[in-house]
Design an enzyme around this catalytic site. Structure first.
Site, PDB file in Angstrom:
ATOM      1  N   HIS A 157     -12.029  20.810   8.084  1.00 13.88           N
ATOM      2  CA  HIS A 157     -11.497  20.416   6.764  1.00 13.88           C
ATOM      3  C   HIS A 157     -12.610  20.577   5.736  1.00 13.88           C
ATOM      4  O   HIS A 157     -13.412  19.674   5.522  1.00 13.88           O
ATOM      5  CB  HIS A 157     -10.988  18.971   6.840  1.00 13.88           C
ATOM      6  CG  HIS A 157     -10.342  18.476   5.572  1.00 13.88           C
ATOM      7  ND1 HIS A 157      -9.479  17.402   5.542  1.00 13.88           N
ATOM      8  CD2 HIS A 157     -10.428  18.900   4.290  1.00 13.88           C
ATOM      9  CE1 HIS A 157      -9.073  17.181   4.309  1.00 13.88           C
ATOM     10  NE2 HIS A 157      -9.649  18.082   3.519  1.00 13.88           N
ATOM     11  N   GLU A 194      -3.854  10.651   2.181  1.00 15.44           N
ATOM     12  CA  GLU A 194      -5.182  10.431   1.595  1.00 15.44           C
ATOM     13  C   GLU A 194      -4.968   9.395   0.486  1.00 15.44           C
ATOM     14  O   GLU A 194      -5.334   8.238   0.638  1.00 15.44           O
ATOM     15  CB  GLU A 194      -5.752  11.740   1.032  1.00 15.44           C
ATOM     16  CG  GLU A 194      -7.112  11.579   0.338  1.00 15.44           C
ATOM     17  CD  GLU A 194      -7.591  12.835  -0.416  1.00 15.44           C
ATOM     18  OE1 GLU A 194      -6.760  13.702  -0.749  1.00 15.44           O
ATOM     19  OE2 GLU A 194      -8.812  12.928  -0.691  1.00 15.44           O
ATOM     20  N   ASP A 223     -14.951  18.014   3.621  1.00  9.78           N
ATOM     21  CA  ASP A 223     -14.012  18.175   2.507  1.00  9.78           C
ATOM     22  C   ASP A 223     -14.570  19.067   1.398  1.00  9.78           C
ATOM     23  O   ASP A 223     -14.220  20.238   1.320  1.00  9.78           O
ATOM     24  CB  ASP A 223     -13.576  16.808   1.965  1.00  9.78           C
ATOM     25  CG  ASP A 223     -12.176  16.807   1.368  1.00  9.78           C
ATOM     26  OD1 ASP A 223     -11.522  17.860   1.420  1.00  9.78           O
ATOM     27  OD2 ASP A 223     -11.743  15.751   0.861  1.00  9.78           O
TER      28      ASP A 223
HETATM   29  N1  HPA Z   1      -7.751  16.360  -1.630  1.00  8.00           N
HETATM   30  C1  HPA Z   1      -6.831  17.125  -2.205  1.00  8.00           C
HETATM   31  N2  HPA Z   1      -7.090  18.329  -2.681  1.00  8.00           N
HETATM   32  C2  HPA Z   1      -8.324  18.806  -2.583  1.00  8.00           C
HETATM   33  C3  HPA Z   1      -9.321  18.059  -2.008  1.00  8.00           C
HETATM   34  C4  HPA Z   1      -9.020  16.776  -1.507  1.00  8.00           C
HETATM   35  O1  HPA Z   1      -9.866  16.023  -0.986  1.00  8.00           O
HETATM   36  N3  HPA Z   1     -10.436  18.819  -2.070  1.00  8.00           N
HETATM   37  C5  HPA Z   1     -10.106  19.985  -2.645  1.00  8.00           C
HETATM   38  N4  HPA Z   1      -8.818  19.986  -2.966  1.00  8.00           N
HETATM   39 ZN    ZN Z   2      -9.368  18.291   1.473  1.00  8.61          ZN
END
Ligand code: HPA
Ligand code: ZN
Length: 335
Positions: free
Chosen positions: A14, A197, A275
């Site tokens: 990720h 999230e 991320d």
């Molecule tokens: N969340 C959603 N979209 C995203 C993220 C994330 O952490 N990072 C890059 N695009």
């Molecule tokens: Zn992400």
């Protein structure tokens, strides 16, 4: 960094390649491409990274990606990430890219995907890092725009293993992209999606039921729903958790309050990832270290996380077994 963590063989599943763009390279590319940045120095760029929710982050992240113009720019960004990954003993990467962030500014899909792919091939040959590439649709844009992006990707399907869903989660549920994901699967792509999230557990359920995802990206809010946890455990659906991202975007106030240890204790297949490492304060090794220290994880927990990272990947069973054997040998040597 603790050498045990640094040298532990791991996969990263990720990581948004645009989120690996460090201020130094952003500044350099702006100069190379004669692009006016709203910042006068690398320090000013870094100082602007003051966000405390997903949307504020995304606004800066999309602006930063504006310096990327040529195939070589995408190559250089990807290569820089792979060198960082190598330093953290990352043996396999499955990275996201956001084509719409670029095609909507007039950059050809081909330019983006060719630069990234070329760097991944060189990373495999020169750094020994195997790879998969995942195309993410921006969920704040329309389903029609996603379908159009999927069609642009079809000539490159040999280079793209899966499609995913990122950007602003709340208000853009997985069901919005059901038809696009149906088409993607019919064309032979695997699927993943960011869910749980900032969005509710129901979005995780939708990603499973409507998008038929192989993994949930983030997924940390699943703990709010016991039946969902049981389902994720039973099917061993991997969660690609990003601890430093979650703290930076205030999904959790501090690393000590992160629920990763609870997710593991519930029998879920948890992995640790970075991320957007340039924006969130650390690459994958730093994320392992943050949870090791903040949550008091034992070495055997870290080994489990590393083993999970390969098992949750899109590698063949044979390649997974070879990497897992590397992890086991590493753990045995140091116990
Ligand atoms: N969340 C959603 N979209 C995203 C993220 C994330 O952490 N990072 C890059 N695009
Ligand atoms: Zn992400």
């Amino acid at each position: 960094m603790d050498p045990f963590i640094r040298d532990l063989p791991k996969a990263e599943l990720h990581m948004h390649i645009e989120g690996s763009l460090e201020p130094e390279l952003m500044f350099q590319l702006a100069q190379r491409n004669d692009i006016e940045l709203p910042y006068g120095s690398v320090e000013e760029i870094r100082a602007a990274y003051e966000f405390s929710n997903l949307q504020d982050f995304l606004d800066i992240y999309y602006a930063g990606a504006g310096v990327l113009q040529t195939e070589q720019d995408f190559y250089d960004m990807t290569w820089a990430y792979l060198e960082r990954a190598k330093a953290d003993t990352v043996r396999h990467v499955e990275i996201f890219f956001d084509p719409q962030t670029h095609t909507d500014r007039g950059i050809a899909f081909e330019t983006v995907v060719t630069g990234i792919h070329r760097a991944l091939v060189d990373g495999r040959d020169e750094l020994g890092i195997s790879f998969r590439l995942i195309l993410c649709f921006l969920r704040h844009l329309s389903a029609e725009a996603a379908m159009h992006t999927l069609e642009m990707a079809l000539p490159y399907r040999e280079w793209i293993t899966a499609v995913g869903l990122d950007s602003s989660e709340v208000g853009h549920p997985p069901e919005k992209f059901r038809d696009v994901f149906d088409r993607a699967r019919a064309e032979g792509f695997l699927t993943v999606a960011h869910a749980g999230e900032e969005g509710p557990p129901a979005y995780i359920e939708q990603a499973l039921d409507l998008l038929h995802v192989e993994r949930i990206d983030h997924g940390v809010r699943c703990l709010e729903d016991d039946a969902l946890v049981e389902r994720l455990r039973e099917a061993q659906v991997p969660l690609t958790v990003c601890p430093l991202s979650n703290v930076k975007l205030r999904v959790f106030d501090r690393i000590e309050g992160h629920n990763l240890a609870h997710l593991m204790a519930r029998g879920l297949k948890v992995t640790v990832n970075s991320d957007d490492p340039s924006y969130f304060g650390g690459y994958v090794g730093a994320n392992y270290e943050a949870v090791a220290n903040g949550l008091g994880l034992a070495r055997e927990d870290l080994v489990t996380l590393a083993r999970n990272s390969f098992e949750a990947s899109f590698l063949s069973d044979e390649d997974k077994a070879a990497y897992v054997a590397e992890v086991e040998a590493y753990a045995a040597e140091r116990s």
